[in-house]
Design a protein around this motif. Structure first.
Motif, short mmCIF file in Angstrom:
data_model
loop_
_atom_site.label_atom_id
_atom_site.label_comp_id
_atom_site.label_asym_id
_atom_site.label_seq_id
_atom_site.Cartn_x
_atom_site.Cartn_y
_atom_site.Cartn_z
N ASP A 180 0.84 -1.20 0.00
CA ASP A 180 0.00 0.00 0.00
C ASP A 180 0.87 1.26 0.00
O ASP A 180 0.55 2.25 -0.66
N SER A 181 1.98 1.20 0.74
CA SER A 181 2.88 2.36 0.80
C SER A 181 3.47 2.66 -0.57
O SER A 181 3.68 3.83 -0.92
N GLY A 182 3.75 1.61 -1.33
CA GLY A 182 4.29 1.82 -2.66
C GLY A 182 3.36 2.60 -3.56
O GLY A 182 3.79 3.45 -4.34
N GLY A 183 2.05 2.33 -3.43
CA GLY A 183 1.08 3.07 -4.22
C GLY A 183 0.90 4.49 -3.75
O GLY A 183 0.77 5.42 -4.55
N VAL A 184 0.93 4.67 -2.43
CA VAL A 184 0.70 6.00 -1.86
C VAL A 184 1.88 6.93 -2.14
O VAL A 184 1.70 8.13 -2.36
N ALA A 185 3.09 6.38 -2.14
CA ALA A 185 4.28 7.22 -2.33
C ALA A 185 4.31 7.85 -3.72
O ALA A 185 4.95 8.89 -3.91
N THR A 186 3.64 7.23 -4.67
CA THR A 186 3.61 7.79 -6.03
C THR A 186 2.42 8.74 -6.17
O THR A 186 1.57 8.57 -7.03
N GLY A 187 2.39 9.73 -5.30
CA GLY A 187 1.31 10.71 -5.31
C GLY A 187 1.64 11.90 -6.19
O GLY A 187 2.61 11.90 -6.96
N PRO A 188 0.84 12.96 -6.09
CA PRO A 188 1.02 14.14 -6.96
C PRO A 188 2.39 14.79 -6.83
O PRO A 188 2.95 15.27 -7.82
N MET A 189 2.96 14.80 -5.63
CA MET A 189 4.26 15.43 -5.45
C MET A 189 5.34 14.68 -6.24
O MET A 189 6.16 15.28 -6.92
N ALA A 190 5.33 13.35 -6.12
CA ALA A 190 6.35 12.55 -6.81
C ALA A 190 6.17 12.62 -8.32
O ALA A 190 7.13 12.80 -9.07
N VAL A 191 4.93 12.47 -8.77
CA VAL A 191 4.68 12.41 -10.21
C VAL A 191 4.96 13.74 -10.88
O VAL A 191 5.61 13.80 -11.93
N THR A 192 4.47 14.82 -10.29
CA THR A 192 4.61 16.12 -10.95
C THR A 192 5.99 16.73 -10.77
O THR A 192 6.49 17.41 -11.67
N PHE A 193 6.62 16.49 -9.63
CA PHE A 193 7.89 17.16 -9.35
C PHE A 193 9.09 16.28 -9.73
O PHE A 193 9.92 16.66 -10.56
N LEU A 194 9.16 15.07 -9.16
CA LEU A 194 10.32 14.22 -9.37
C LEU A 194 10.39 13.68 -10.80
O LEU A 194 11.45 13.64 -11.42
N MET A 195 9.23 13.23 -11.32
CA MET A 195 9.25 12.70 -12.68
C MET A 195 9.55 13.80 -13.68
O MET A 195 10.31 13.59 -14.65
N SER A 196 8.97 14.99 -13.48
CA SER A 196 9.25 16.09 -14.41
C SER A 196 10.72 16.49 -14.35
O SER A 196 11.31 16.85 -15.38
N MET A 197 11.32 16.40 -13.16
CA MET A 197 12.74 16.72 -13.06
C MET A 197 13.58 15.69 -13.82
O MET A 197 14.54 16.05 -14.52
N ALA A 198 13.20 14.40 -13.71
CA ALA A 198 13.93 13.36 -14.44
C ALA A 198 13.81 13.56 -15.95
O ALA A 198 14.79 13.39 -16.69
N VAL A 199 12.61 13.93 -16.41
CA VAL A 199 12.42 14.19 -17.83
C VAL A 199 13.26 15.39 -18.26
O VAL A 199 13.87 15.40 -19.34
N GLY A 200 13.31 16.42 -17.41
CA GLY A 200 14.12 17.59 -17.70
C GLY A 200 15.60 17.26 -17.79
O GLY A 200 16.32 17.74 -18.67
N VAL A 201 16.07 16.40 -16.86
CA VAL A 201 17.48 15.98 -16.89
C VAL A 201 17.78 15.22 -18.17
O VAL A 201 18.77 15.47 -18.86
N ALA A 202 16.91 14.24 -18.49
CA ALA A 202 17.12 13.45 -19.71
C ALA A 202 17.09 14.31 -20.96
O ALA A 202 17.83 14.07 -21.91
N SER A 203 16.23 15.33 -20.95
CA SER A 203 16.14 16.21 -22.12
C SER A 203 17.37 17.08 -22.27
O SER A 203 17.74 17.47 -23.39
N SER A 204 18.02 17.39 -21.13
CA SER A 204 19.19 18.26 -21.19
C SER A 204 20.45 17.51 -21.63
O SER A 204 21.43 18.13 -22.01
#
Length: 241
Positions: free
Chosen positions: A176-200
Motif C-alpha cells: 500500500d505504501s508503494g502506491g501512496v508514495a507515487t502521489g502528486p508530489m512525486a509524479v509532478t515534481f520528481l518525474m518532471s525533473m527526471a524528464v528535464g534531466v534526460a532532455s538536457s
C-alpha cells in the motif's frame, strides 16, 4: 514552454473525480445509512472543503511543481559534474515524500489501526528515506546510463525474498505504501525533473531515460517497509529468548 493547467480544467478534473463518490454516498444514505441532518451538514462541509483543497493543491502542483521540476532538471542536467544529480535527487526525493499528503494520511491510519504499535513518524521517515534512496538510484541511472532492467528486476527479486522473513502485517502495509508514495508530489515534481534531466543530456531519449522513476519510487517503500518488518521480527525474537 507552458507546462501548467488552467483553473477551469482543474475544477472539471476534481468535479469528475468527486461526483461519482457523492452519488454513491447519496444512494447509500437514502437506502441504508440514514444519517441525521446535522451529520449530513458536517459531511457536506467536509466534501466542499475537500473539493476546494484539491483544486488549490492541484493548481499549485501543476502550475508550480511541474514547471519547477522541468526547469530544475534542465539546470542540474547542464552541470559538467553530473554526479551532483545523485545527492540532489536524494534530497528532493526525501522532501517530496515528506510533504506528500497521502503519505501522511497513510502513516496516521497505520498508527491508528495498530493501536500505536507502529508509530506514524517511524513510517513517515521510513517512506521518505526509501524514496530518497531510490530517487538517488534513478539519478545514477541517468548519469551513468544504467539500463533500467538492471535495477528494477533485482529490486523486485529482493522484495520477494524479504517477504519470506517479514511479518505479514508489514507486507500488506509495504505494498500500500508503494502506491501512496507515487502521489502528486512525486509524479509532478520528481518525474518532471527526471524528464528535464534526460532532455538536457544531448545523447539521451527523454522517453526512454526520463521515465521509470515512478516505478522505482513505488518499489522503494515496498523494500524498506518489508525490511523494517524483518528487523522488528528479529528484535521480537531476541526479546523472547
Amino acid at each position: 514552454m507552458e507546462h501548467g493547467q488552467t483553473l477551469i480544467a482543474i475544477v472539471l478534473e476534481v468535479f469528475e473525480a468527486l461526483v461519482p463518490l457523492i452519488i454513491f454516498f447519496i444512494i447509500f444514505q437514502l437506502l441504508y445509512l440514514k444519517f441525521p441532518s446535522s451529520k449530513l451538514i458536517k459531511l457536506s462541509m467536509g466534501i466542499i472543503m475537500t473539493a476546494a483543497g484539491m483544486i488549490l493543491f492541484l493548481y499549485g502542483v501543476y502550475n508550480g511543481f511541474f514547471a519547477v521540476g522541468i526547469e530544475m532538471g534542465y539546470f542540474f542536467g547542464s552541470f559538467e559534474q553530473k554526479w551532483v544529480l545523485i545527492p540532489v535527487g536524494i534530497l528532493l526525493g526525501f522532501l517530496a515524500t515528506f510533504a506528500e499528503p497521502a503519505v501522511r494520511v497513510l502513516c496516521y491510519q497505520i498508527e491508528k489501526s495498530s493501536s500505536g504499535y507502529i508509530r506514524a513518524n517511524l513510517m513517515l521517515y521510513t517512506l521518505s528515506i526509501a524514496v530518497a534512496v531510490f530517487v538517488g538510484i534513478a539519478m545514477a541511472k541517468l548519469v551513468y546510463d544504467i539500463p533500467f532492467i538492471y535495477i528494477v528486476i533485482p529490486a523486485y527479486l529482493l522484495s520477494l525474498l524479504l517477504m519470506w522473513f517479514s511479518d505479514e502485517d508489514y507486507i500488506a502495509i509495504a505494498f500500500d505504501s508503494g502506491g501512496v508514495a507515487t502521489g502528486p508530489m512525486a509524479v509532478t515534481f520528481l518525474m518532471s525533473m527526471a524528464v528535464g534531466v534526460a532532455s538536457s543530456l544531448g545523447n539521451r531519449d527523454p522517453v526512454i531515460d526520463g521515465f521509470g522513476m515512478i516505478a522505482l519510487i513505488a518499489l522503494a517503500p515496498i523494500i524498506f517497509v518489508i525490511f523494517l518488518g524483518v528487523y522488528i521480527r528479529h528484535i521480537g525474537r531476541k526479546d523472547n529468548e
